[in-house]
Scaffold this motif. Structure first.
Motif, short mmCIF file in Angstrom:
data_model
loop_
_atom_site.label_atom_id
_atom_site.label_comp_id
_atom_site.label_asym_id
_atom_site.label_seq_id
_atom_site.Cartn_x
_atom_site.Cartn_y
_atom_site.Cartn_z
N ASP A 151 -8.36 -5.10 0.21
CA ASP A 151 -7.01 -5.77 -0.38
C ASP A 151 -6.24 -4.69 -0.99
O ASP A 151 -5.03 -4.71 -0.80
CB ASP A 151 -7.34 -6.99 -1.19
CG ASP A 151 -7.51 -8.20 -0.63
OD1 ASP A 151 -7.64 -8.05 0.79
OD2 ASP A 151 -8.11 -9.27 -1.21
N HIS A 152 -6.88 -3.79 -1.84
CA HIS A 152 -5.92 -3.00 -2.68
C HIS A 152 -5.70 -1.73 -1.94
O HIS A 152 -4.73 -1.04 -2.30
CB HIS A 152 -7.03 -2.68 -4.02
CG HIS A 152 -6.74 -3.83 -5.00
ND1 HIS A 152 -7.73 -4.79 -4.93
CD2 HIS A 152 -5.99 -4.12 -5.90
CE1 HIS A 152 -7.49 -5.65 -5.57
NE2 HIS A 152 -6.46 -5.14 -6.51
N PHE A 153 -6.40 -1.22 -0.82
CA PHE A 153 -6.27 -0.18 -0.14
C PHE A 153 -5.22 -0.43 0.93
O PHE A 153 -4.08 0.36 0.75
CB PHE A 153 -7.41 0.06 0.78
CG PHE A 153 -7.19 1.32 1.77
CD1 PHE A 153 -7.54 2.41 1.15
CD2 PHE A 153 -6.83 1.20 2.81
CE1 PHE A 153 -7.41 3.59 1.83
CE2 PHE A 153 -6.63 2.21 3.76
CZ PHE A 153 -6.89 3.77 3.25
N GLU A 154 -4.94 -1.55 1.38
CA GLU A 154 -3.69 -1.96 2.21
C GLU A 154 -2.35 -2.40 1.31
O GLU A 154 -1.28 -1.81 1.74
CB GLU A 154 -4.20 -3.46 3.00
CG GLU A 154 -4.94 -3.15 4.10
CD GLU A 154 -5.24 -4.58 4.74
OE1 GLU A 154 -4.39 -5.32 4.97
OE2 GLU A 154 -6.06 -4.69 5.49
N LEU A 155 -2.64 -2.79 0.10
CA LEU A 155 -1.37 -3.22 -0.68
C LEU A 155 -0.94 -1.91 -1.38
O LEU A 155 0.27 -1.70 -1.42
CB LEU A 155 -2.06 -4.05 -1.87
CG LEU A 155 -1.11 -4.63 -2.88
CD1 LEU A 155 0.21 -5.36 -1.99
CD2 LEU A 155 -1.60 -5.44 -3.91
N TYR A 156 -1.71 -0.75 -1.81
CA TYR A 156 -1.20 0.11 -2.45
C TYR A 156 -1.27 1.56 -1.76
O TYR A 156 -0.90 2.70 -2.46
CB TYR A 156 -1.92 0.45 -3.99
CG TYR A 156 -1.85 -0.73 -4.77
CD1 TYR A 156 -0.62 -1.04 -5.29
CD2 TYR A 156 -2.86 -1.65 -5.08
CE1 TYR A 156 -0.15 -2.17 -6.01
CE2 TYR A 156 -2.49 -2.78 -6.05
CZ TYR A 156 -1.43 -3.04 -6.47
OH TYR A 156 -1.09 -4.08 -7.20
N TRP A 157 -1.87 1.62 -0.63
CA TRP A 157 -2.21 2.91 -0.03
C TRP A 157 -0.76 3.69 0.18
O TRP A 157 -0.80 4.88 -0.43
CB TRP A 157 -2.55 2.86 1.43
CG TRP A 157 -2.57 4.12 2.53
CD1 TRP A 157 -1.68 4.15 3.19
CD2 TRP A 157 -3.64 5.33 2.25
NE1 TRP A 157 -1.72 5.72 3.52
CE2 TRP A 157 -2.87 5.90 3.01
CE3 TRP A 157 -4.62 5.44 1.51
CZ2 TRP A 157 -3.43 7.50 3.23
CZ3 TRP A 157 -5.13 6.75 1.61
CH2 TRP A 157 -4.54 7.78 2.43
N ASP A 158 0.21 3.25 0.44
CA ASP A 158 1.64 4.05 0.73
C ASP A 158 2.03 4.65 -0.64
O ASP A 158 2.31 5.77 -0.47
CB ASP A 158 2.64 3.15 1.38
CG ASP A 158 2.36 2.82 2.63
OD1 ASP A 158 1.66 3.58 3.31
OD2 ASP A 158 2.86 1.73 3.35
#
Length: 181
Positions: free
Chosen positions: A10-17
């Protein structure tokens, strides 16, 4: 999917960019920025049950910042990169005194390296005595058997030459004031 997998995904997808862009602004290298962000998530994965993360975004941003700074210690800088990194870090967050010292020392090193390239021998000698040995104009004049006004002219000539020969707008005077402290 267990709690750890869900949190990471969840956090990888949410904050990666956002994390990638932040790291890229610091390290100025896309591949290195990718590696930094991935390393942060791997570290969280490996230590998930020992961590107490209350604000995920803040924790991730701080972790990426710290990991990016560590990554910078392995990178050779040119003037543009160093100045940009310093400005990025000082604009986004306060640097510790140790970090400020590290970047200022790197800037000083670059200025002296450029001085050796572009300044005439006598001008370089005066410049090094003033900012490397921290001698006063009077002391330099006595040591080199020249007048204080000649020392002053050589210092002005050196600073003007450095300002025009450095490939980026380093505030030479700020760095030299740092040297004088």
């Amino acid at each position: 999917m267990n709690l750890k997998d869900k949190w990471i995904n969840d956090h990888f997808e949410l904050y990666w960019d956002e994390l990638y862009c932040y790291s890229c602004n610091i390290v100025r290298d896309r591949q290195l920025a990718e590696d930094v962000v991935q390393e942060v998530f791997v570290q969280i994965w490996n230590n998930f049950h020992q961590l107490s993360i209350l604000d995920a975004k803040s924790y991730l941003m701080r972790s990426v910042r710290n990991r990016s700074i560590l990554a910078l210690k392995t990178v050779d800088f040119d003037t543009i990169q160093l100045e940009t990194v310093y400005h990025t870090l000082t604009q986004n967050e306060n640097l510790s005194e140790e970090e400020q010292g590290y970047y200022k020392e790197e800037l000083v090193h670059l200025i002296f390296a450029k001085a050796k390239e572009v300044l005439p021998k006598r001008c370089l000698e005066v410049f090094q005595l003033r900012y490397g040995s921290h001698l006063s104009y009077k002391q330099i004049a006595e040591q080199l058997s020249i007048s204080e006004s000649t020392v002053d002219k050589q210092i002005h000539k050196a600073i003007k030459s450095l300002k025009t020969n450095l490939p980026y707008a380093i505030d030479v005077m700020t760095v030299l004031v740092f040297l004088s402290l």
